[in-house]
Scaffold this active site. Structure first.
Site, PDB file in Angstrom:
ATOM      1  N   GLU A   1      10.971  -4.946   3.260  1.00 19.81           N
ATOM      2  CA  GLU A   1      10.949  -6.366   2.915  1.00 19.81           C
ATOM      3  C   GLU A   1      10.421  -6.574   1.494  1.00 19.81           C
ATOM      4  O   GLU A   1      10.974  -7.339   0.703  1.00 19.81           O
ATOM      5  CB  GLU A   1      10.053  -7.153   3.893  1.00 19.81           C
ATOM      6  CG  GLU A   1      10.558  -7.247   5.315  1.00 19.81           C
ATOM      7  CD  GLU A   1      10.109  -6.096   6.200  1.00 19.81           C
ATOM      8  OE1 GLU A   1       9.845  -4.984   5.677  1.00 19.81           O
ATOM      9  OE2 GLU A   1      10.037  -6.287   7.420  1.00 19.81           O
TER      10      GLU A   1
ATOM     11  N   LYS B   1       0.837  -1.202   0.000  1.00 24.64           N
ATOM     12  CA  LYS B   1       0.000   0.000   0.000  1.00 24.64           C
ATOM     13  C   LYS B   1       0.872   1.252   0.000  1.00 24.64           C
ATOM     14  O   LYS B   1       0.654   2.174  -0.764  1.00 24.64           O
ATOM     15  CB  LYS B   1      -0.896  -0.048   1.233  1.00 24.64           C
ATOM     16  CG  LYS B   1      -1.820   1.120   1.380  1.00 24.64           C
ATOM     17  CD  LYS B   1      -2.821   0.814   2.472  1.00 24.64           C
ATOM     18  CE  LYS B   1      -3.087   1.989   3.353  1.00 24.64           C
ATOM     19  NZ  LYS B   1      -4.013   1.666   4.442  1.00 24.64           N
TER      20      LYS B   1
ATOM     21  N   LYS C   1      10.625  -0.297  13.203  1.00 25.08           N
ATOM     22  CA  LYS C   1      10.951  -0.052  11.786  1.00 25.08           C
ATOM     23  C   LYS C   1      12.053   0.995  11.693  1.00 25.08           C
ATOM     24  O   LYS C   1      13.001   0.849  10.912  1.00 25.08           O
ATOM     25  CB  LYS C   1       9.718   0.517  11.066  1.00 25.08           C
ATOM     26  CG  LYS C   1       8.864  -0.500  10.391  1.00 25.08           C
ATOM     27  CD  LYS C   1       7.894   0.203   9.443  1.00 25.08           C
ATOM     28  CE  LYS C   1       6.653  -0.626   9.233  1.00 25.08           C
ATOM     29  NZ  LYS C   1       5.575   0.085   8.607  1.00 25.08           N
TER      30      LYS C   1
ATOM     31  N   GLU D   1      -3.124  -6.255  16.181  1.00 26.81           N
ATOM     32  CA  GLU D   1      -2.672  -4.954  15.669  1.00 26.81           C
ATOM     33  C   GLU D   1      -3.795  -3.920  15.819  1.00 26.81           C
ATOM     34  O   GLU D   1      -3.541  -2.734  15.978  1.00 26.81           O
ATOM     35  CB  GLU D   1      -2.239  -5.072  14.198  1.00 26.81           C
ATOM     36  CG  GLU D   1      -1.194  -4.021  13.824  1.00 26.81           C
ATOM     37  CD  GLU D   1      -0.604  -4.222  12.434  1.00 26.81           C
ATOM     38  OE1 GLU D   1      -1.334  -4.625  11.521  1.00 26.81           O
ATOM     39  OE2 GLU D   1       0.593  -3.962  12.252  1.00 26.81           O
TER      40      GLU D   1
ATOM     41  N   GLY E   1      -4.304  -2.138   6.085  1.00 22.60           N
ATOM     42  CA  GLY E   1      -3.623  -3.335   5.596  1.00 22.60           C
ATOM     43  C   GLY E   1      -4.292  -4.617   6.044  1.00 22.60           C
ATOM     44  O   GLY E   1      -4.611  -5.496   5.219  1.00 22.60           O
ATOM     45  N   ARG E   2      -4.535  -4.751   7.342  1.00 21.76           N
ATOM     46  CA  ARG E   2      -5.086  -6.011   7.864  1.00 21.76           C
ATOM     47  C   ARG E   2      -6.566  -6.195   7.517  1.00 21.76           C
ATOM     48  O   ARG E   2      -7.144  -7.238   7.791  1.00 21.76           O
ATOM     49  CB  ARG E   2      -4.873  -6.089   9.368  1.00 21.76           C
ATOM     50  CG  ARG E   2      -5.426  -4.903  10.144  1.00 21.76           C
ATOM     51  CD  ARG E   2      -4.827  -4.832  11.525  1.00 21.76           C
ATOM     52  NE  ARG E   2      -5.218  -3.646  12.276  1.00 21.76           N
ATOM     53  CZ  ARG E   2      -4.610  -2.465  12.190  1.00 21.76           C
ATOM     54  NH1 ARG E   2      -3.597  -2.298  11.372  1.00 21.76           N
ATOM     55  NH2 ARG E   2      -5.006  -1.442  12.929  1.00 21.76           N
TER      56      ARG E   2
ATOM     57  N   HIS F   1      -3.456 -32.861  20.116  1.00 25.04           N
ATOM     58  CA  HIS F   1      -2.317 -33.735  20.393  1.00 25.04           C
ATOM     59  C   HIS F   1      -1.081 -32.940  20.779  1.00 25.04           C
ATOM     60  O   HIS F   1       0.018 -33.460  20.779  1.00 25.04           O
ATOM     61  CB  HIS F   1      -2.036 -34.620  19.172  1.00 25.04           C
ATOM     62  CG  HIS F   1      -3.206 -35.494  18.839  1.00 25.04           C
ATOM     63  ND1 HIS F   1      -3.327 -36.788  19.297  1.00 25.04           N
ATOM     64  CD2 HIS F   1      -4.345 -35.229  18.154  1.00 25.04           C
ATOM     65  CE1 HIS F   1      -4.475 -37.298  18.873  1.00 25.04           C
ATOM     66  NE2 HIS F   1      -5.107 -36.366  18.182  1.00 25.04           N
TER      67      HIS F   1
HETATM   68  C1  G6Q Z   1      -1.603  -3.640   8.584  1.00 17.10           C
HETATM   69  C2  G6Q Z   1      -0.339  -2.986   8.788  1.00 17.10           C
HETATM   70  C3  G6Q Z   1       0.866  -3.679   8.204  1.00 17.10           C
HETATM   71  C4  G6Q Z   1       1.054  -3.475   6.702  1.00 17.10           C
HETATM   72  C5  G6Q Z   1       2.440  -3.963   6.299  1.00 17.10           C
HETATM   73  C6  G6Q Z   1       2.703  -3.830   4.813  1.00 17.10           C
HETATM   74  O1  G6Q Z   1      -2.674  -3.203   8.947  1.00 17.10           O
HETATM   75  O2  G6Q Z   1      -0.428  -1.669   8.378  1.00 17.10           O
HETATM   76  O3  G6Q Z   1       0.880  -5.043   8.482  1.00 17.10           O
HETATM   77  O4  G6Q Z   1       0.063  -4.132   5.985  1.00 17.10           O
HETATM   78  O5  G6Q Z   1       3.410  -3.263   7.013  1.00 17.10           O
HETATM   79  O6  G6Q Z   1       2.576  -2.509   4.409  1.00 17.10           O
HETATM   80  P1  G6Q Z   1       2.555  -2.110   2.902  1.00 17.10           P
HETATM   81  O7  G6Q Z   1       1.342  -2.694   2.271  1.00 17.10           O
HETATM   82  O8  G6Q Z   1       2.528  -0.602   2.886  1.00 17.10           O
HETATM   83  O9  G6Q Z   1       3.808  -2.657   2.280  1.00 17.10           O
END
Ligand code: G6Q
Length: 523
Positions: free
Chosen positions: A205, A199, A489, A343, A256-257, A374
């Site tokens: 990463e 996003k 971060k 989160e 994001g989530r 188990h």
């Molecule tokens: C979710 C968070 C986080 C995010 C990641 C990836 O709600 O904001 O998990 O989705 O850090 O972010 P980008 O999509 O910006 O790479």
């Protein structure tokens, strides 16, 4: 504040004497038949929670007092819900529900309607894109992390029974080079589509892994532009269509989530299931959105689940929740829920910036049953901490094949185990031998669906999104930001610069990182 509410004070009193589920007069078939609510193809059985009708009534009052449904209405209409009043914060609408609201055409608030229109444009674009690439790719790699990985991955794994036999999906998320290498060893890049999802378009990463795969393609003489697709925010650093075969968009009002039903999950899921399979997921999610918005408090599945969770967390003081799907396909669903819940609700201030004097989100964890039985169930049955459980199960299996072995089907054996655990945890068992004693009163509930298919998966996803949102609304916290991930971060990027300086033997500003890197660079 939550802790001052009238209903909270009442619930505190009631919690001094919760019902005793080990009493056969309390936990009986009448209770099991009574304590169930239904909607969108699911039934929520909550007889094995330590609640009486008085507790339930006080919980419904709590939902009213906290204006939970009004907040849900405001959220789905596009009000600015992602905000801390009086402090700098994200100040955004929260409109993941608009990503799947294009089935009928009811009256919508203008903000939500605008978001739905944009989502519709991306959906149509995706439909055309899939037609264009038909027959060209056998594999897809989704590169992304956190919200740009966990939801889509959990949903893809859950839907493998319905995927096109000629297509396969892989995920790379970790910056650990072993993650990218192991996937690259499994695919033929000539026939692979690579969907990079970020996003912000700035995530270390994801950008690193994108370059990792690009370099490999170049080395093979392939043109990355013919393979790479971007899913990103408009005007992000990744918004550069000249580098990609196609670019799809998402917006800051989709967290994001909460983004699995946007293009973040859409490109991959539609590639694997076909556009109609993805559409079914959206339909199921939309129907649960509508249910969360319109069902009365006592029959509202995510709201009642949120309230039962609050009872366990704030009044019975239980710090964790295990989500146990009795469905192998939901293997990674607990990992998605872990992010979604922790989160969102792992917060220590409320929406006015005041430090709260009550517990907020619990630690979420889980694994599929019966496998968990188990391993960690020992602690759940006889450990010193009480762990509430949320079971998820389905009447029918995904694949049609099942076999009668010893006169029962495997699906019947699976469900027998689910129900057995629910009863055993609630009722316990007395025994003169303390090592064979089960205290019982371990609260649990069961979300029971018909069959895990794209529609019910969408509904399940949305059920949990709204359970989490409802808990946040009742606690008065902001479930939609994630400031807690920032500090790490920032420090990681300082360490990255330090690694570079040390390897190139140049001076770098000194900080605590020097001490750690001594373990890497000094023999
Ligand atoms: C979710 C968070 C986080 C995010 C990641 C990836 O709600 O904001 O998990 O989705 O850090 O972010 P980008 O999509 O910006 O790479």
């Amino acid at each position: 504040m939550f802790s001052q509410m009238k209903s909270v004070l009442k619930l505190k009193k009631l919690a001094e004497n919760p019902v005793d589920l080990t009493d056969a007069k309390v936990f009986n078939s009448e209770r099991i038949h009574e304590m169930v609510i239904k909607g969108v193809g699911f039934q929520l059985l909550y007889a094995a929670e330590r609640v009486s009708q008085d507790v339930l009534n006080a919980l419904y009052d709590l939902a009213k007092e906290a204006k939970a449904k009004e907040k849900m209405m405001a959220m789905q209409a596009g009000a600015i819900m992602n905000k801390i009043h009086g402090f700098e914060s994200e100040n955004r609408s929260v409109l993941h529900t608009a990503m799947r609201d294009f089935f009928e055409n009811p009256q919508r608030e203008p903000e939500a309607a605008k978001a739905t229109e944009k989502a519709r444009v991306e959906f149509k674009k995706l439909e055309r894109f899939l037609e264009k690439i038909e027959g060209k790719f056998s594999d897809l790699i989704q590169i992304g992390i956190g919200g740009s990985d966990l939801g889509p991955r959990a949903l893809y794994i859950a839907m493998q029974a319905f995927q096109r036999p000629d297509r396969k999906v892989h995920f790379i998320s970790n910056v650990d080079p072993d993650d990218a290498n192991s996937i690259l060893n499994q695919v033929d890049l000539k026939k692979t589509l690579v969907v990079v999802v970020s996003k912000s378009g700035t995530t270390l990463e994801t950008l690193t892994n994108e370059e990792f795969v690009r370099q490999r393609m170049l080395k093979m003489g392939l043109n990355p532009k013919e393979h790479f697709v971007a899913v990103t925010g408009e005007k992000s650093p990744m918004d550069d269509p000249s580098k990609y075969l196609a670019s799809f968009y998402m917006w800051d009002y989709v967290g994001g989530r909460y983004s699995a039903t946007s293009m973040v999950g859409g490109v991959t899921l539609a590639f694997a299931l076909g556009i109609s399979g993805f559409l079914e997921i959206l339909k199921g999610a939309h129907d649960m959105d509508h249910h969360a918005l319109t069902a009365d408090i006592p029959t509202n599945l995510p709201l009642v689940s949120a309230l039962l969770g609050i009872w366990n967390r704030n009044f019975l003081h239980l710090p964790t929740v295990a989500v146990i799907p009795y469905s192998q396909a939901l293997l990674r669903f607990p990992a998605h829920l872990q992010q979604l819940d922790m989160e969102s609700n792992g917060k220590r201030i409320d929406q006015t910036g005041t430090v709260v004097d009550f517990s907020t989100g619990p630690v979420i964890w889980g694994e599929p049953g019966t496998n968990g039985q188990h391993s960690f169930y020992q602690l759940i049955h006889q450990g010193t901490d009480i762990v509430p459980l949320e079971f998820v199960g389905f009447k029918k299996s995904q694949y049609i094949q099942d076999l009668e072995i010893e006169k029962t089907l495997s699906q019947e054996k699976l469900l027998s185990n689910l129900f057995a655990q629910s009863v055993a945890l609630a009722t316990g068992k007395k025994n003169a031998n303390p090592n064979k004693t089960f205290l019982g009163n371990r609260p649990n509930r069961i979300l029971l669906g018909e069959r895990l298919d794209p529609y019910s998966l969408g509904a399940l996803l949305s059920f949990y999104e709204h359970k989490v949102a409802y808990q946040g609304f009742i606690w008065g916290i902001n479930s939609f930001d994630q400031e807690g991930v920032q500090l790490g971060k920032v420090l990681a990027s300082k360490f990255v610069s330090l690694f570079q300086a040390k390897r190139q033997k140049v001076e770098a500003p000194s900080f605590i990182g020097d001490a750690y890197l001594d373990f890497i660079f000094k023999k």
